[in-house]
Design a protein around this motif. Sequence first.
Motif, PDB file in Angstrom:
ATOM      1  N   VAL A  42       0.839  -1.202   0.000  1.00 20.29           N
ATOM      2  CA  VAL A  42       0.000   0.000   0.000  1.00 20.29           C
ATOM      3  C   VAL A  42       0.874   1.253   0.000  1.00 20.29           C
ATOM      4  O   VAL A  42       0.610   2.232  -0.703  1.00 20.29           O
ATOM      5  CB  VAL A  42      -0.944   0.007   1.218  1.00 20.29           C
ATOM      6  N   LEU A  43       1.927   1.221   0.803  1.00 21.66           N
ATOM      7  CA  LEU A  43       2.816   2.372   0.898  1.00 21.66           C
ATOM      8  C   LEU A  43       3.698   2.517  -0.334  1.00 21.66           C
ATOM      9  O   LEU A  43       4.263   3.590  -0.586  1.00 21.66           O
ATOM     10  CB  LEU A  43       3.722   2.231   2.136  1.00 21.66           C
ATOM     11  N   GLY A  44       3.821   1.426  -1.116  1.00 19.12           N
ATOM     12  CA  GLY A  44       4.676   1.471  -2.292  1.00 19.12           C
ATOM     13  C   GLY A  44       6.143   1.546  -1.936  1.00 19.12           C
ATOM     14  O   GLY A  44       6.945   2.129  -2.659  1.00 19.12           O
ATOM     15  N   GLY A  45       6.517   0.958  -0.808  1.00 18.01           N
ATOM     16  CA  GLY A  45       7.907   1.039  -0.359  1.00 18.01           C
ATOM     17  C   GLY A  45       8.481  -0.304   0.001  1.00 18.01           C
ATOM     18  O   GLY A  45       7.839  -1.336  -0.120  1.00 18.01           O
ATOM     19  N   LEU A  50      12.175   2.338   4.417  1.00 20.88           N
ATOM     20  CA  LEU A  50      11.366   3.057   5.391  1.00 20.88           C
ATOM     21  C   LEU A  50      12.223   3.804   6.402  1.00 20.88           C
ATOM     22  O   LEU A  50      11.919   4.935   6.767  1.00 20.88           O
ATOM     23  CB  LEU A  50      10.441   2.082   6.130  1.00 20.88           C
ATOM     24  N   LEU A  51      13.296   3.163   6.854  1.00 22.68           N
ATOM     25  CA  LEU A  51      14.140   3.801   7.868  1.00 22.68           C
ATOM     26  C   LEU A  51      14.743   5.103   7.369  1.00 22.68           C
ATOM     27  O   LEU A  51      14.958   6.038   8.143  1.00 22.68           O
ATOM     28  CB  LEU A  51      15.252   2.840   8.312  1.00 22.68           C
ATOM     29  N   LEU A 194      11.084  -1.459  14.959  1.00 23.52           N
ATOM     30  CA  LEU A 194      10.232  -0.373  15.413  1.00 23.52           C
ATOM     31  C   LEU A 194      10.455   0.896  14.584  1.00 23.52           C
ATOM     32  O   LEU A 194       9.532   1.701  14.426  1.00 23.52           O
ATOM     33  CB  LEU A 194      10.485  -0.093  16.897  1.00 23.52           C
ATOM     34  N   GLY A 195      11.665   1.061  14.054  1.00 23.92           N
ATOM     35  CA  GLY A 195      11.930   2.191  13.166  1.00 23.92           C
ATOM     36  C   GLY A 195      11.095   2.112  11.901  1.00 23.92           C
ATOM     37  O   GLY A 195      10.582   3.125  11.410  1.00 23.92           O
ATOM     38  N   GLN A 196      10.937   0.908  11.373  1.00 25.09           N
ATOM     39  CA  GLN A 196      10.080   0.716  10.201  1.00 25.09           C
ATOM     40  C   GLN A 196       8.632   1.085  10.523  1.00 25.09           C
ATOM     41  O   GLN A 196       7.931   1.687   9.710  1.00 25.09           O
ATOM     42  CB  GLN A 196      10.168  -0.735   9.736  1.00 25.09           C
ATOM     43  N   LYS A 197       8.207   0.699  11.717  1.00 27.56           N
ATOM     44  CA  LYS A 197       6.842   1.041  12.158  1.00 27.56           C
ATOM     45  C   LYS A 197       6.663   2.556  12.237  1.00 27.56           C
ATOM     46  O   LYS A 197       5.675   3.110  11.738  1.00 27.56           O
ATOM     47  CB  LYS A 197       6.563   0.391  13.516  1.00 27.56           C
ATOM     48  N   ALA A 200       6.530   4.092   8.755  1.00 31.21           N
ATOM     49  CA  ALA A 200       5.264   3.809   8.076  1.00 31.21           C
ATOM     50  C   ALA A 200       4.162   4.730   8.591  1.00 31.21           C
ATOM     51  O   ALA A 200       3.368   5.265   7.812  1.00 31.21           O
ATOM     52  CB  ALA A 200       4.877   2.349   8.281  1.00 31.21           C
ATOM     53  N   GLN A 201       4.125   4.949   9.895  1.00 34.96           N
ATOM     54  CA  GLN A 201       3.089   5.800  10.479  1.00 34.96           C
ATOM     55  C   GLN A 201       3.278   7.271  10.135  1.00 34.96           C
ATOM     56  O   GLN A 201       2.329   8.048  10.210  1.00 34.96           O
ATOM     57  CB  GLN A 201       3.082   5.632  12.005  1.00 34.96           C
ATOM     58  N   ALA A 202       4.505   7.641   9.786  1.00 37.17           N
ATOM     59  CA  ALA A 202       4.800   9.045   9.511  1.00 37.17           C
ATOM     60  C   ALA A 202       4.517   9.426   8.064  1.00 37.17           C
ATOM     61  O   ALA A 202       4.710  10.580   7.679  1.00 37.17           O
ATOM     62  CB  ALA A 202       6.264   9.343   9.841  1.00 37.17           C
ATOM     63  N   VAL A 203       4.050   8.465   7.239  1.00 32.64           N
ATOM     64  CA  VAL A 203       3.755   8.764   5.832  1.00 32.64           C
ATOM     65  C   VAL A 203       2.664   9.833   5.755  1.00 32.64           C
ATOM     66  O   VAL A 203       1.605   9.679   6.366  1.00 32.64           O
ATOM     67  CB  VAL A 203       3.295   7.498   5.093  1.00 32.64           C
ATOM     68  N   PRO A 204       2.927  10.932   5.030  1.00 30.77           N
ATOM     69  CA  PRO A 204       1.931  12.016   4.945  1.00 30.77           C
ATOM     70  C   PRO A 204       0.602  11.527   4.373  1.00 30.77           C
ATOM     71  O   PRO A 204       0.538  10.575   3.617  1.00 30.77           O
ATOM     72  CB  PRO A 204       2.596  13.024   3.999  1.00 30.77           C
TER      73      PRO A 204
END
Length: 260
Positions: A42-45, A50-51, A194-197, A200-204
């Motif tokens: 979904v994020l396309g990443g 992510l990190l 947890l950095g990946q998490k 992911a949550q910080a995606v605008p």
Amino acid sequence: MMSDIDPYTVIHAPVIDPEAELARLTSRYRNAGGLGIEILNVLGGQAEGLLERLPSQVRDTLDGATEAALTQAMRAAQGSRRFVGDPQKSWLNTAVATALGAAGGAGGLPGALAELPVTTAVLLRAIQDEAKRQGFDPQSENVQFDCVRVFAAAGPMAKDDGADLAFVSTRLALTGGAMQALIARVAPRLSVVLGQKLAAQAVPVLGAAVGAATNYAYTNYYQEIAHVHFGLRRLAIDADLDHDELVAEMLAGMKKPFAA
């Protein structure tokens, strides 16, 4: 000999078919990370990328923040047993973590950072609950060690070839300040997960929806990994089989083509 699992306090029922139980656990292990991969799509990443989305000051302090969060989470998860069901229902752990993720994601990276310690405690409590369901005592130091190692598994956003199972299932010989030593050892590994998490949550734009979905995936993943890990421990006891041989057999099974 079963000396590596003797220190556990166990209440168990006989397993009738060890081969069928091992096949069931292997299937659950294989499927554990499916939701995390879907979120990445979904994020396309990619998990590795992510990190890089995190600010450098956050990445530089992630190890220390993870170690502190895990230390606090261990105390909070253990303390919660005096007030909340023991074990707590799996769906309730998932619901709580999902709600926390939605709240954290709505606030972007600052919100996700504030939510992280609380979610860490919920995830660790979910792992402890799986140990309890398999008949192990979460108050036992050996079981607590295993819970922390399960939490340091690769995470739902990683494709695993079975090497992570070997890491989680290996008993560590630790003495003197053992729990803190273990936390310090696994913190760098867990900080990546947890950095990946956080990233992911910080995606605008996606915000709360991604935060909720991410925490949902993480809770389900860790509950599944804990179920497999403690299920292997229980199978070794119930069927009077060598635990290390069961792990080796599962790893061998992971290399076989998956039969749908």
